[in-house]
Design an enzyme around this catalytic site. Sequence first.
Site, mmCIF file in Angstrom:
data_model
loop_
_atom_site.group_PDB
_atom_site.id
_atom_site.type_symbol
_atom_site.label_atom_id
_atom_site.label_comp_id
_atom_site.label_asym_id
_atom_site.label_seq_id
_atom_site.Cartn_x
_atom_site.Cartn_y
_atom_site.Cartn_z
ATOM 1 N N LYS A 136 27.722 9.731 48.434
ATOM 2 C CA LYS A 136 28.250 11.078 48.668
ATOM 3 C C LYS A 136 27.102 12.088 48.774
ATOM 4 C CE LYS A 136 31.195 14.557 46.539
ATOM 5 N NZ LYS A 136 32.196 14.899 45.523
ATOM 6 N N GLU A 165 19.439 4.751 42.783
ATOM 7 C CA GLU A 165 19.751 3.322 42.958
ATOM 8 C C GLU A 165 20.010 3.001 44.429
ATOM 9 O OE1 GLU A 165 21.044 5.330 40.718
ATOM 10 O OE2 GLU A 165 21.277 4.327 38.779
ATOM 11 N N GLY A 190 33.635 11.180 43.875
ATOM 12 C CA GLY A 190 33.121 9.830 44.127
ATOM 13 C C GLY A 190 34.112 8.746 43.732
ATOM 14 N N ARG A 191 34.668 8.869 42.514
ATOM 15 C CA ARG A 191 35.569 7.815 42.020
ATOM 16 C C ARG A 191 36.957 7.881 42.648
ATOM 17 N NH1 ARG A 191 33.789 11.365 38.456
ATOM 18 N NH2 ARG A 191 35.202 12.756 37.346
ATOM 19 N N GLU A 216 34.951 8.103 33.461
ATOM 20 C CA GLU A 216 34.144 9.198 34.011
ATOM 21 C C GLU A 216 35.006 10.451 34.157
ATOM 22 O OE1 GLU A 216 30.496 8.474 36.698
ATOM 23 O OE2 GLU A 216 31.979 9.239 38.104
ATOM 24 N N HIS A 229 41.519 -16.922 26.364
ATOM 25 C CA HIS A 229 40.642 -17.884 25.692
ATOM 26 C C HIS A 229 39.332 -17.239 25.250
ATOM 27 C CE1 HIS A 229 43.216 -21.347 26.468
ATOM 28 N NE2 HIS A 229 43.568 -20.673 27.555
ATOM 29 N N LYS A 236 19.771 10.591 33.968
ATOM 30 C CA LYS A 236 19.084 10.622 35.265
ATOM 31 C C LYS A 236 17.838 11.499 35.188
ATOM 32 C CE LYS A 236 23.234 10.406 38.207
ATOM 33 N NZ LYS A 236 24.041 11.124 39.195
HETATM 34 O O1 F6P Z 1 26.250 8.974 38.341
HETATM 35 C C1 F6P Z 1 27.609 9.058 38.556
HETATM 36 C C2 F6P Z 1 27.930 9.325 39.994
HETATM 37 O O2 F6P Z 1 27.647 10.642 40.300
HETATM 38 C C3 F6P Z 1 29.380 8.988 40.287
HETATM 39 O O3 F6P Z 1 30.250 10.005 39.991
HETATM 40 C C4 F6P Z 1 29.316 8.612 41.715
HETATM 41 O O4 F6P Z 1 30.441 7.884 42.108
HETATM 42 C C5 F6P Z 1 28.043 7.823 41.744
HETATM 43 O O5 F6P Z 1 27.177 8.496 40.860
HETATM 44 C C6 F6P Z 1 27.399 7.656 43.090
HETATM 45 O O6 F6P Z 1 27.096 8.877 43.665
HETATM 46 P P1 F6P Z 1 26.745 8.988 45.205
HETATM 47 O O7 F6P Z 1 27.941 8.535 45.972
HETATM 48 O O8 F6P Z 1 26.435 10.442 45.433
HETATM 49 O O9 F6P Z 1 25.563 8.110 45.482
#
Ligand code: F6P
Length: 543
Positions: free
Chosen positions: A204, A210, A265-266, A351, A382, A510
Amino acid sequence: MSSLIQSPAWLALQQHQSLMAKLSMRDLFHQDSQRFDKFSLTFNDILLDYAKQRINRETVDLLLTLAHQQKLGDWISRLFAGEKINATEHRAALHVALRSDHAVLLDGVDVMPDIKRVLKQMERFAIAIQSGARRGYSNKLFTDVVNIGIGGSDLGPAMVADALRPYQLNGLTPHFVSNIDGAQISDTLRHLDPATTLFIVASKTFTTQETLTNAHSARQWFLSNDGSEQAIAQHFVAVSTNRPAVQAFGIDPDNMFEFWDWVGGRYSLWSAIGLPIALTIGMDNFYSLLQGAQGMDRHFATAPLDKNLPVMLGLLGIWNINFFGATSHAVLPYDQSMQRFPAYLQQLDMESNGKRTTRDGEVVDYATGAIVWGEPGTNGQHAFYQLLHQGTQTIPADFLAPCQSHHLIGDHHRLLLANFFAQTEALMMGKNAQEVSSELESQGLSAAAIEQLLPHKIFPGNRPTTSILFKKLDPQTLGALIALYEHKVFVQSVIWNINPFDQWGVELGKQLAGKILMEWEHHQTGAHDSSTSGLIRYFKTHQ
Ligand code: F6P
């Protein structure tokens, strides 16, 4: 004390809980043969059975009074009306627009034309890839699509792609890379051919460490394995709200699928973030997924609160968390293809509702979001069900299963479902001393042996579960189930008076990671607590 916990509805529930805590569900079922009819709801092919909760009619009435007191109906209207209910980010939370069939206004402007434009762009792209009209640099058909994203840009599409694998079209295998741990991308790329691999960089913000790190590594791998700079445009597309950053990364904006800041995002799998879903199961199935969610939206927006599935699911969570003190919630899908569903719900729920301040900035004095966890049945049986049955904590659980399986192999599905029903029955009924004793007697054990074993074999029972059965896990039903949980989370946020649409709690870690990296770059030691300094020192000497 907050006004919520001093409110008449809250106090009435507290008083009622002290009575309900003395009752057992086993007795409630004995006393009322209609319990299932009274405490179950259906929506399309979905059955929600909450009869195995520690409730009676009065509990439901009191919970509904709490919902009215917290103006749940108004909040639902505000959500659908595109009001800026995500106040800390000054945004609407309009994920419902992504699956709407009618105009949705944001600041007086209909957002639907933009949504439809991107859906059409996804459709054209999916058809081009699937038909072979769009190919890799050496004119070979694409065989693999790698989605690089994390959190909401990963969990939703990964969960859906897995759950709807029976609908997968031939030819394109999806892969998901999220972790910054190089193991994941290395393992994924090792088996792939750059000439037939398509990358979707999904973020987003397009600033997520990452995702950008993984995307750069994928690019490097592509270039050092025969791919050329010119071929990047054919093999890399982006999904983002941040056009300049996409361009800066080197992806042609023509290969970008847009979404908007009012999609959390979620809550974004319904947007272009769902591109890997559309590519692997086809756009028609993606539209069915949206339709399923749309049906649940309509139900949520219009059904009376006592007949409303997301409302009831949310209120039962409130009852367990705030009045019975539950701190965790298990999600147990009796469907292997839903194995990522608990992980997806972890982000959606934790979240969203893992918050400690009200909308007005007051620190809450009541519990909010619970820990969500789970594994598919029967594996969980199990592993951790021992604690569910005989542990000292009461852990409410949702059991989910399709009546029909996609996999017609032997007697597996009947056996699976027999386990589902048996587990919810066992959790509710338990086994008392008398039952254990006569069972052991019938096995020929001596009185002394029975006395010794008895306490270990008693199941207290009275453990609350909700069962969700549906006909078949098809795109439409999955869409409805996901929307059910999205709205459940919203309902709870309204009761708790918290904002479920921001996530400031992810920021501090972060920032500090950025600071540590900066110190390393400048060969500085940095001022940290002795534990953090000790860990960094150990890492440096052993790396
Ligand atoms: O760190 C949490 C977050 O901001 C989430 O809310 C989001 O889904 C995820 O990181 C990834 O964010 P982006 O889509 O901006 O890479």
